[in-house]
Scaffold this active site. Sequence first.
Site, PDB file in Angstrom:
ATOM      1  CB  SER A   3     -10.308   1.322 -51.056  1.00 59.29           C
ATOM      2  OG  SER A   3     -11.391   0.472 -51.396  1.00 59.29           O
ATOM      3  CG  ASN A  35      -1.854  -1.226   1.192  1.00 61.24           C
ATOM      4  OD1 ASN A  35      -1.971  -1.908   0.173  1.00 61.24           O
ATOM      5  ND2 ASN A  35      -2.469  -1.515   2.317  1.00 61.24           N
ATOM      6  CE  LYS A  67     -12.368   6.036 -49.922  1.00 58.06           C
ATOM      7  NZ  LYS A  67     -11.810   5.912 -48.579  1.00 58.06           N
TER       8      LYS A  67
END
Length: 475
Positions: free
Chosen positions: A322, A146, A328
């Site tokens: 694409s 902790n 593209k």
Amino acid sequence: MSDSAFYRVEKDLLGERQVPADVYYGVQTLRALENFNISGIPISHFPDLVTALAMVKQACARANRDLGKLESAQAEAISKACEEIIAGALHGEFCVDMIQGGAGTSTNMNSNEVIANRALELLGYQRGEYEQLHPNVHVNMSQSTNDVYPTALRLAMVFGLRQLERATVALQQALAEKGREFNGVLKMGRTQLQDAVPMSLGQEFNAFATTIGEEVSRLQEMASLLMEINLGGTAIGTGLNTEADYRELAVAHLREISGTPVTPAADLVEATSDMGGFVLLSGMLKRTAVKLSKICNDLRLLSSGPHCGLNEINLPQKQPGSSIMPGKVNPVIPEAVNQVAFTVIGNDTAIAMAAEAGQLQLNVMEPLIGYKLLESIRYLGAAMESLRRDCVVGITANEAVCRGYLERSVGLVTALNPYLGYGKTSAIAQRALQTGRSVAELVIEEQLMTPEELERLLRPESMLGPILREAKALA
């Protein structure tokens, strides 16, 4: 061949287990691997966290040595093992999942076991001979998960923020350079995706640079906030099982080892349970992500087309876009950065919920908080570097397209407001939209101004603001 060649037997609270002979981790790590097969992301995925854990363990060993609680040979072996880990060794042994129950105990024990077994080797013993040097008794002396775990998380985040700051500065500089390059490219500004008033493409990119540049000082502030640590608080911040001078010694050693000006929290009980600093850091990272995503939205929109979109700028072509449409090319880098931003924004929600879920003296959700913050820091740094290197530096302007939009826009009529009044200019704008005729043509037709007056007022260069206008006048 006997099983002892492949396994060693280790024992913990729950009994004995066979641990693979060739690993440095031990029985508690083994149980964590079985219990928390969740995210698939081990703590070694974040080298800064492994390094920070080793730094904390080394600092604590030196403090315990100074106080006479740890024998010099044991302290030296632990310190040497930590140095090797800090240098990059044994990171693959830090294998427990980032998401885990137990508030980080599995991470702490993974560290204790790896360090203990490597230290045993340095002392001339076999792995698992814990009667000589034990993960809990010696490596974890005067510590608790902790205080060790949150201290290591903070330190790892400080390391990550340094890299993120460098990436932020580099992106800001690249955007500012584009601002200077595009200073003379005139275009139409837009609000609500509608024509507004003229500006330069340089002004647009300078605005990007400014908004990213604002994040640099904020990141520095966040790093400073993380410097306050709860090391020495042990279980709940009371410092149980530590010597009076231990906290100051451990923090001083950690400061020297890490080269980071960490300081002990004024209230260790509060610092052990409070997640406020993490929440604030996450909110800051979300703000950065939102800004970054907005810039990427603009870059994608400004480069849209090329023939059926705005097409005011060209982004570097990075890959075919694409599997079916020849020719593209997509804006893949801004798209990837957008997705990073969405992740960071989502992480912020998870962090806020985990911080709120804390109860009494400890927040058991800290592993999720640490995981998501380290992820956000890493992702943002990588995204900024990619955006700078693979996109921004290669952007070019379509100056003729920008100028064409500007000259055809009725937005130029805004400059006539002070001379003709809002009512008349609104009517002219409406007629221009309906007829397709230019603003100048209609004003002259209605004899509201002379051609000379119009030429002076409707020059786009005259509407870029006093600084640019003065610069052009001097050119």
